[in-house]
Motif scaffolding. Structure first.
Motif, PDB file in Angstrom:
ATOM      1  N   SER A 636       1.019  -1.497   0.733  1.00 12.91           N
ATOM      2  CA  SER A 636       0.162   0.467  -0.430  1.00 12.91           C
ATOM      3  C   SER A 636       0.780   1.453   0.126  1.00 12.91           C
ATOM      4  O   SER A 636       0.488   2.967  -0.663  1.00 12.91           O
ATOM      5  CB  SER A 636      -0.637   0.344   1.159  1.00 12.91           C
ATOM      6  N   GLY A 637       2.333   0.845   0.167  1.00 18.89           N
ATOM      7  CA  GLY A 637       3.279   2.592   0.577  1.00 18.89           C
ATOM      8  C   GLY A 637       2.407   2.720   1.819  1.00 18.89           C
ATOM      9  O   GLY A 637       3.398   4.534   1.963  1.00 18.89           O
ATOM     10  N   VAL A 638       1.841   3.291   2.521  1.00 14.17           N
ATOM     11  CA  VAL A 638       1.301   3.184   4.019  1.00 14.17           C
ATOM     12  C   VAL A 638       1.799   2.060   5.047  1.00 14.17           C
ATOM     13  O   VAL A 638       1.015   2.028   5.275  1.00 14.17           O
ATOM     14  CB  VAL A 638       0.021   3.334   3.943  1.00 14.17           C
ATOM     15  N   PRO A 639       2.918   2.744   5.786  1.00 15.98           N
ATOM     16  CA  PRO A 639       3.963   1.953   7.079  1.00 15.98           C
ATOM     17  C   PRO A 639       2.364   1.856   8.139  1.00 15.98           C
ATOM     18  O   PRO A 639       1.294   2.700   8.275  1.00 15.98           O
ATOM     19  CB  PRO A 639       5.027   3.104   6.915  1.00 15.98           C
ATOM     20  N   VAL A 640       2.656   0.818   8.856  1.00 13.67           N
ATOM     21  CA  VAL A 640       2.021   1.081   9.683  1.00 13.67           C
ATOM     22  C   VAL A 640       1.789   1.861  10.867  1.00 13.67           C
ATOM     23  O   VAL A 640       3.416   2.073  11.626  1.00 13.67           O
ATOM     24  CB  VAL A 640       2.236  -0.623  10.200  1.00 13.67           C
ATOM     25  N   VAL A 641       0.808   2.780  11.909  1.00 15.33           N
ATOM     26  CA  VAL A 641       1.015   3.895  12.342  1.00 15.33           C
ATOM     27  C   VAL A 641       0.138   3.596  13.323  1.00 15.33           C
ATOM     28  O   VAL A 641       0.210   2.734  14.336  1.00 15.33           O
ATOM     29  CB  VAL A 641       0.697   4.711  11.996  1.00 15.33           C
ATOM     30  N   HIS A 642       1.469   3.832  14.851  1.00 14.90           N
ATOM     31  CA  HIS A 642       1.497   3.129  15.947  1.00 14.90           C
ATOM     32  C   HIS A 642       1.441   4.742  16.963  1.00 14.90           C
ATOM     33  O   HIS A 642       1.681   5.502  16.826  1.00 14.90           O
ATOM     34  CB  HIS A 642       2.796   2.260  17.676  1.00 14.90           C
ATOM     35  N   GLY A 643       0.484   4.601  17.696  1.00 19.08           N
ATOM     36  CA  GLY A 643       0.755   6.107  19.032  1.00 19.08           C
ATOM     37  C   GLY A 643      -0.358   6.332  19.828  1.00 19.08           C
ATOM     38  O   GLY A 643      -0.685   4.119  20.459  1.00 19.08           O
ATOM     39  N   SER A 644      -0.798   6.793  20.420  1.00 17.18           N
ATOM     40  CA  SER A 644      -1.693   6.959  21.283  1.00 17.18           C
ATOM     41  C   SER A 644      -3.350   6.926  21.179  1.00 17.18           C
ATOM     42  O   SER A 644      -3.370   7.734  20.773  1.00 17.18           O
ATOM     43  CB  SER A 644      -1.263   8.666  22.811  1.00 17.18           C
ATOM     44  N   ALA A 645      -3.663   6.426  22.137  1.00 16.23           N
ATOM     45  CA  ALA A 645      -5.736   6.239  22.427  1.00 16.23           C
ATOM     46  C   ALA A 645      -5.969   7.603  21.757  1.00 16.23           C
ATOM     47  O   ALA A 645      -6.757   7.487  21.719  1.00 16.23           O
ATOM     48  CB  ALA A 645      -6.310   4.705  23.604  1.00 16.23           C
ATOM     49  N   SER A 646      -5.452   8.378  22.804  1.00 15.40           N
ATOM     50  CA  SER A 646      -5.955   9.767  23.474  1.00 15.40           C
ATOM     51  C   SER A 646      -6.148  10.528  21.832  1.00 15.40           C
ATOM     52  O   SER A 646      -6.612  11.747  21.396  1.00 15.40           O
ATOM     53  CB  SER A 646      -4.882  11.060  23.370  1.00 15.40           C
ATOM     54  N   ARG A 718      -7.825  -7.132   8.615  1.00 17.73           N
ATOM     55  CA  ARG A 718      -8.787  -6.347   8.266  1.00 17.73           C
ATOM     56  C   ARG A 718      -8.438  -5.298   7.438  1.00 17.73           C
ATOM     57  O   ARG A 718      -9.145  -5.244   6.880  1.00 17.73           O
ATOM     58  CB  ARG A 718     -10.308  -6.427   9.434  1.00 17.73           C
ATOM     59  N   ALA A 719      -7.170  -4.839   7.963  1.00 14.00           N
ATOM     60  CA  ALA A 719      -6.844  -3.455   7.039  1.00 14.00           C
ATOM     61  C   ALA A 719      -6.591  -3.717   5.385  1.00 14.00           C
ATOM     62  O   ALA A 719      -6.083  -4.432   5.327  1.00 14.00           O
ATOM     63  CB  ALA A 719      -5.903  -2.768   7.535  1.00 14.00           C
ATOM     64  N   THR A 720      -6.691  -3.364   4.331  1.00 15.55           N
ATOM     65  CA  THR A 720      -6.792  -3.241   2.985  1.00 15.55           C
ATOM     66  C   THR A 720      -6.197  -2.115   2.899  1.00 15.55           C
ATOM     67  O   THR A 720      -5.439  -2.572   1.510  1.00 15.55           O
ATOM     68  CB  THR A 720      -8.340  -3.149   2.232  1.00 15.55           C
ATOM     69  N   GLN A 721      -6.303  -1.303   2.922  1.00 15.71           N
ATOM     70  CA  GLN A 721      -5.022  -0.108   3.444  1.00 15.71           C
ATOM     71  C   GLN A 721      -3.761   0.698   3.922  1.00 15.71           C
ATOM     72  O   GLN A 721      -2.846   0.389   3.463  1.00 15.71           O
ATOM     73  CB  GLN A 721      -6.260   1.065   3.004  1.00 15.71           C
ATOM     74  N   GLN A 722      -4.649   0.242   5.668  1.00 14.29           N
ATOM     75  CA  GLN A 722      -4.121   1.061   5.999  1.00 14.29           C
ATOM     76  C   GLN A 722      -4.296   0.543   8.001  1.00 14.29           C
ATOM     77  O   GLN A 722      -5.007   0.106   8.153  1.00 14.29           O
ATOM     78  CB  GLN A 722      -4.140   2.656   6.662  1.00 14.29           C
TER      79      GLN A 722
END
Length: 728
Positions: A636-646, A718-722
């Motif tokens: 997809s060219g889109v990396p997996v993003v990690h972040g805060s629940a906020s 379940r993700a097809t893009q991001q």
């Protein structure tokens, strides 16, 4: 009149000259040398669609206005109405986008157009070949290694009833010939980049060869379709349902039809539009819960030991012994009083009457057969010098013998499934008798204060009990039906007597009216009591089971009861089994009663981008090192993003602003309120679904062990893009 989707001019009539609406960037594909032939063919399709819909509407109106008739005539009329309605609804569902694409044979170089349904014009020219027919197979199955006689193949992408793109593949040098728009991306790969909607995408035109081989496989026995996330298992299962109904006359609606069993209601809603788009309206869909009335309110079993005990096929089969307890004939004889004499009914006579019901007769329905056998036995014992007595009068006399009726009611009572299963959980001695292999500790665990506080684990036992017992009202309905038949027969006898009295000598053809068969044929069955049948009770000719790795042995018995032919399509992934799946498919199926199975594997992940699978694979391998993780073929060219629940709200707002189409899903945050384009699900309810954006909230809280790892793996894929992973 048929609405040809998106292709009407300002005057309201179909625009037959412009099926293509290609964006500017694809202007080379709009070259008349490439599409003029298609335009002419689509014009013929549009004209024939209009004419066919009009003709079908007229035929349907005529069929509905025709006299209902009786017996076979009524069934034939209903069948015709069903077929006409289904065909009309299917044609009205689409316009020109009935057409999936075309193939050109190396022998003829004449295009053959493939459709969701077959279509023939008024002169008998075949405009569309049904996708399920053998002639259409190369459209899906041809490869460069095996072109199956093709010179070229073209696939269309339809957007709101117009062609927004198309792809050509050539298999021979002649296939070029200035009439092919070559592309560096196949239609299937291109379709994977399209946005999701709340319904499953229409992927009929982009089925690949390995999937098509499974779709067209024989319906005999059990076919297991094993594959990891994104391999197209569900697509294959649904297309296979439509294909089998078309190709195998043994599976038609009048033979039981096809049942599709999914894991949960969101899944059923997701795929609800697929089968009609494939030309099939009559396939039943449900979850395991839907098979039993109590499933609507049943809760999850909280005690894992109790759930394990109730998951066995052995406990389900104990229902047979539980019912047999109530089918013991009286061990002593008795004197039966009739209006003419007293008759001795021996213990042997009771045993003979109790043997009267045929094999497989439900308990409650068998009671009426036993009563009729008692009537016959007692009539045969009457003295000859008592004179002739009609069976009906004799039967009424026996019904007044309270001791006889009471004895039968005690020896063979009408039973409710809920009461029978409830007794197992409240009477320890009864459970020990029915399931003697259970330990005393097991019996104790299975007892509960509210015997009928149903859990999901109880459903297979309730289902087995209901099938074995039958409807407790069946005997009463049968009595009402028989009484209505008798009343109708008396009415017709009176009419016949009047006719005979009008014949001076009582001879001639009119004396045929005294025949019992003719009297019965004159009965108006439409006036007799009737009941609605349970549409999920079966039997079905074929059952498709999706996410089958989750079914317990007990739940499998529910499906086997509904499919005597043992014709199954079983779809699943052992690595996605929340409670583990350590054996092979063959071992599992043989244990539950399916000893003939064929395994077909899908190993290519068409849906999930490499970026997502790179993070998901270690999650499942940590718990299941030998998991069958499929290979992704797209990025997809889109990396997996990690972040805060906020950051959840901001992430969703940004995505919605940047994407006018598509569906997102938040998994793991029960407080998040779903919107029209953002779903909110648990990991378990996300199984079988797919979304453009998936946001996981605190995935480490999904659980531990295999169950937690599987839930995280399923949710991530379940993700097809991001994919976005947030933690508190």
């Amino acid at each position: 009149m048929l609405s040809v989707h998106g292709s009407r001019g300002d005057g309201g009539q179909p625009d037959l000259t412009n099926a293509f609406q290609l964006p500017d960037r694809l202007s080379p594909k709009a070259d008349p040398n490439l599409i003029a032939g298609d335009e002419q063919h689509f014009a013929a399709i549009a004209e024939t669609l209009e004419q066919t819909v009009s003709e079908l509407s007229d035929r349907l109106d005529a069929a509905r206005k025709a006299p209902g008739g009786m017996g076979r005539a009524a069934m034939d009329r209903d069948t015709e109405i069903h077929q006409l309605t289904a065909r009309l609804r299917a044609l009205q569902r689409f316009g020109l986008d009935l057409c999936l694409g075309r193939i050109v044979s190396a022998d003829t170089l004449e295009p053959v157009y493939i459709g969701r349904l077959g279509l023939t014009d008024s002169e008998g020219r075949r405009l569309l070949i049904d996708w399920r027919s053998p002639a259409a197979e190369p459209f899906f199955a041809a490869t460069h290694a095996n072109p199956m006689g093709l010179a070229s193949r073209r696939r269309y992408r339809w957007t709101r009833g117009r062609i927004s793109d198309y792809w050509d593949e050539v298999f021979t040098p002649d296939g070029l010939d200035g009439h092919a728009a070559l592309d560096d991306q196949s239609a299937f790969i291109a379709s994977l980049g399209s946005n999701r909607s709340s319904r499953m995408r229409d992927v009929l035109g982009t089925i690949q060869a390995d999937q098509d081989a499974i779709i067209r496989a024989s319906s005999r026995g059990a076919l297991v379709v094993d594959g990891g996330p994104g391999t197209g298992k569900t697509v294959v299962a649904l297309h296979r349902s439509a294909y089998l109904l078309y190709s195998d006359p043994r599976l038609g609606h009048r033979r039981g039809g096809v049942l599709v069993v999914g894991p949960h209601q969101p899944y059923l809603a997701y795929v609800a539009d697929v089968l009609p788009s494939l030309g099939e309206e009559g396939v039943q869909t449900c979850t395991v819960r839907d098979l039993v009335t109590e499933g609507a309110t049943a809760v999850i079993e909280t005690d894992p030991d109790v759930a394990r005990l109730k998951s066995s096929a052995g406990l389900v089969k104990a229902i047979e012994k539980a019912v047999r307890f109530y089918e013991e004939p009286p061990s002593e004889g008795m004197t039966v009083t009739t209006d003419w004499s007293d008759i001795w009914l021996s213990a042997e006579d009771w045993a003979e009457a109790f043997d009267a019901p045929g094999p497989g007769t439900p308990h409650n329905e068998a009671r009426e057969q036993i009563w009729e056998e008692l009537v016959t036995i007692l009539m045969d014992k009457r003295d000859d010098d008592e004179g002739d007595v009609s069976p009906e009068l004799f039967r009424r006399s026996l019904q007044r013998d309270r001791e006889l009726v009471t004895t039968l009611n005690r020896a063979w009572p009408l039973l409710e499934a809920a009461d029978l299963v409830g007794d197992l959980w409240s009477v320890p001695a009864y459970l020990r008798m029915c399931a003697p292999w259970l330990s005393r500790d097991d019996v104790r665990k299975l007892q509960r204060g509210d015997a009928q506080a149903w859990t999901v684990s109880d459903l297979p036992l309730l289902d087995a009990a209901r099938h074995r017992l039958g409807d407790p009202e069946a005997a009463r309905r049968m009595l009402r039906h028989n009484a209505a038949v008798a009343a109708e027969r008396e009415r017709m006898a009176s009419v016949i007597d009047d006719i005979l009295q009008a014949d001076d000598d009582g001879e001639g053809a009119v004396t045929m009216l005294r025949g019992q068969d003719l009297k019965d044929s004159l009965i108006d069955e439409s006036a007799l009591p009737s009941t609605d049948l349970d549409r999920l009770a079966g039997p079905f000719a074929h059952i498709v089971v999706d996410e089958a790795q989750e079914l317990t042995d007990a739940e499998w018995q529910m499906l086997l009861l509904r499919c005597p032919s043992r014709s199954f399509t079983i779809v699943g992934d052992r690595a996605q089994a929340r409670h583990g799946f350590t054996e092979s498919w063959e071992e599992r199926l043989e244990r539950i009663g399916l000893d003939r199975s064929v395994l077909a594997s899908l190993s290519i992940n068409y849906r999930t981008p490499e970026e997502v699978m790179a993070e998901a694979e270690p999650v499942i391998r940590a718990a299941l090192p030998d998991a069958n993780v499929p290979t992704s073929i797209r990025t997809s060219g889109v990396p997996v993003v990690h972040g805060s629940a906020s950051d959840l709200d901001a992430i969703l707002d940004n995505w919605l602003a940047a994407n006018a189409d598509g569906i997102a899903c938040v998994i793991g945050d029960p407080m998040f309120r779903a919107t029209s384009r953002v779903r909110s699900l648990t990991p378990e309810l996300s199984k079988g679904l797919e979304f453009d954006l998936v946001v996981l909230v605190d995935p480490e809280k999904f659980g531990t062990g295999i169950e937690g790892a599987v839930d995280r793996y399923v949710a991530m894929t379940r993700a097809t893009q991001q994919l976005v992973i947030l933690t508190s």
